[in-house]
Scaffold this active site. Structure first.
Site, PDB file in Angstrom:
ATOM      1  N   LEU A  75     104.068   7.916  72.960  1.00  0.00           N
ATOM      2  CA  LEU A  75     102.813   7.821  73.694  1.00  0.00           C
ATOM      3  C   LEU A  75     101.717   8.518  72.909  1.00  0.00           C
ATOM      4  O   LEU A  75     101.753   9.737  72.716  1.00  0.00           O
ATOM      5  CB  LEU A  75     102.934   8.451  75.077  1.00  0.00           C
ATOM      6  N   THR A 108      91.162  16.199  68.413  1.00  0.00           N
ATOM      7  CA  THR A 108      90.969  17.468  67.716  1.00  0.00           C
ATOM      8  C   THR A 108      90.912  18.595  68.728  1.00  0.00           C
ATOM      9  O   THR A 108      90.195  18.512  69.727  1.00  0.00           O
ATOM     10  CB  THR A 108      89.662  17.440  66.901  1.00  0.00           C
ATOM     11  N   LYS A 183      93.114  20.173  60.451  1.00  0.00           N
ATOM     12  CA  LYS A 183      91.930  19.386  60.805  1.00  0.00           C
ATOM     13  C   LYS A 183      90.701  20.281  60.941  1.00  0.00           C
ATOM     14  O   LYS A 183      89.599  19.927  60.489  1.00  0.00           O
ATOM     15  CB  LYS A 183      92.174  18.627  62.108  1.00  0.00           C
TER      16      LYS A 183
END
Length: 288
Positions: A75, A108, A183
């Site tokens: 998922l 994020t 990130k």
């Protein structure tokens, strides 16, 4: 990236059913790429109109989160904020997933939130990966994103063929939260580069240099960077105000993550914030 053999996406298990929630600017092209790579795609959206984003590919739409959860092996979530993901997981999503399912968060956020998500999933024998992406909407459409994965290596390997559907590069960084940390550093350095560019072009403007010509030279010279390449492409006069706001939100996340870990990052944060704040004025200067 793949020396000595084919990409995992060329040999991976295409019988994995992939669920997707979050069919927005970034999520829609990701979901489309997954379906076009041959994976069965299952989707759910709060607003039925959002499903129009995947109308051109084979998919199964579900009326409820629980129905979607019960049908998938992986998922993927591509929603705005950590709290949105946590709300979904605690509001019945985690409980509805079958044991052995893997939840992947492409949004994020901060590493500590990723750890909370992993714990919520683990309580239901569900795996979890944080897998934020870099490259923006353009990279999602062209399927050239960089995907940064945190979590158990076996789960990352299992999901890599899915990530490769929309990525040019897939990197497994380590434990849960390490993808988010990478990130945040990526975004921060990009904004610091923006600050450098803004200052250099301000000096050039004071000398009445033709800025458009200078930018063209810099893009092709040794000073070239993603920040330069994005000007007029991913960064435009039409979207720059939105991008600046998003970057400042990313810097809030970076500052929070650094504070949680006691990292001495104040100077880095200030420099990156300056780059984000100056982006609008930079585009105004270049488009005069």
């Amino acid at each position: 990236m793949y020396p000595g053999g084919p990409r995992a996406s060329e040999t991976g298990d295409k019988t994995l059913s992939i669920g997707f929630i979050g069919l927005g600017d970034q999520g829609a092209p990701l979901a489309t790429a997954i379906a076009e790579a041959g994976f069965p795609l299952h989707v759910w959206a709060r607003r039925p109109a959002s499903l129009d984003a995947v109308a051109g590919v084979a998919h199964t739409a579900h009326d409820s989160v629980a129905g979607l959860a019960a049908a998938v092996d992986v998922l993927a979530l591509c929603v705005s904020e950590d709290e949105d993901v946590l709300d979904l997981l605690t509001d019945g999503l985690a409980a509805a997933l079958r044991p052995g399912t893997v939840v992947v968060n492409h949004g994020t956020g901060v590493p500590s939130a990723a750890a909370r998500m992993a714990a919520l999933c683990a309580a239901h024998d569900v795996g979890f990966l944080d897998a934020p992406v870099s490259g923006g909407h353009a990279g999602a459409v062209s399927r050239t994103l960089t995907t940064m994965v945190g979590g158990p290596a076996a789960l990352a390997e299992r999901c890599t063929p899915v990530f490769e559907a929309f990525s040019a590069h897939v990197h497994h960084l380590g434990d849960v939260g390490s993808g988010q940390l990478a990130k945040l550093f990526n975004n921060t350095l990009m904004m610091m580069n923006q600050a450098n560019l803004e200052e250099v072009l301000a000096v050039a403007a004071s000398l009445e240099v033709d800025l458009a010509s200078l930018v063209a030279v810099l893009k092709n010279g040794s000073a070239g960077s993603f920040t330069l390449s994005a000007l007029g492409e991913a960064i435009t006069a039409e979207n720059v105000e939105h991008l600046s706001k998003v970057e400042l939100l990313d810097m809030d996340l970076f500052a929070a993550a650094m504070a949680e870990r006691g990292a001495p990052a104040d100077a880095v944060t200030a420099r990156a914030v300056a780059g984000a704040e100056g982006l609008v004025e930079l585009m105004k200067t270049l488009t005069k």
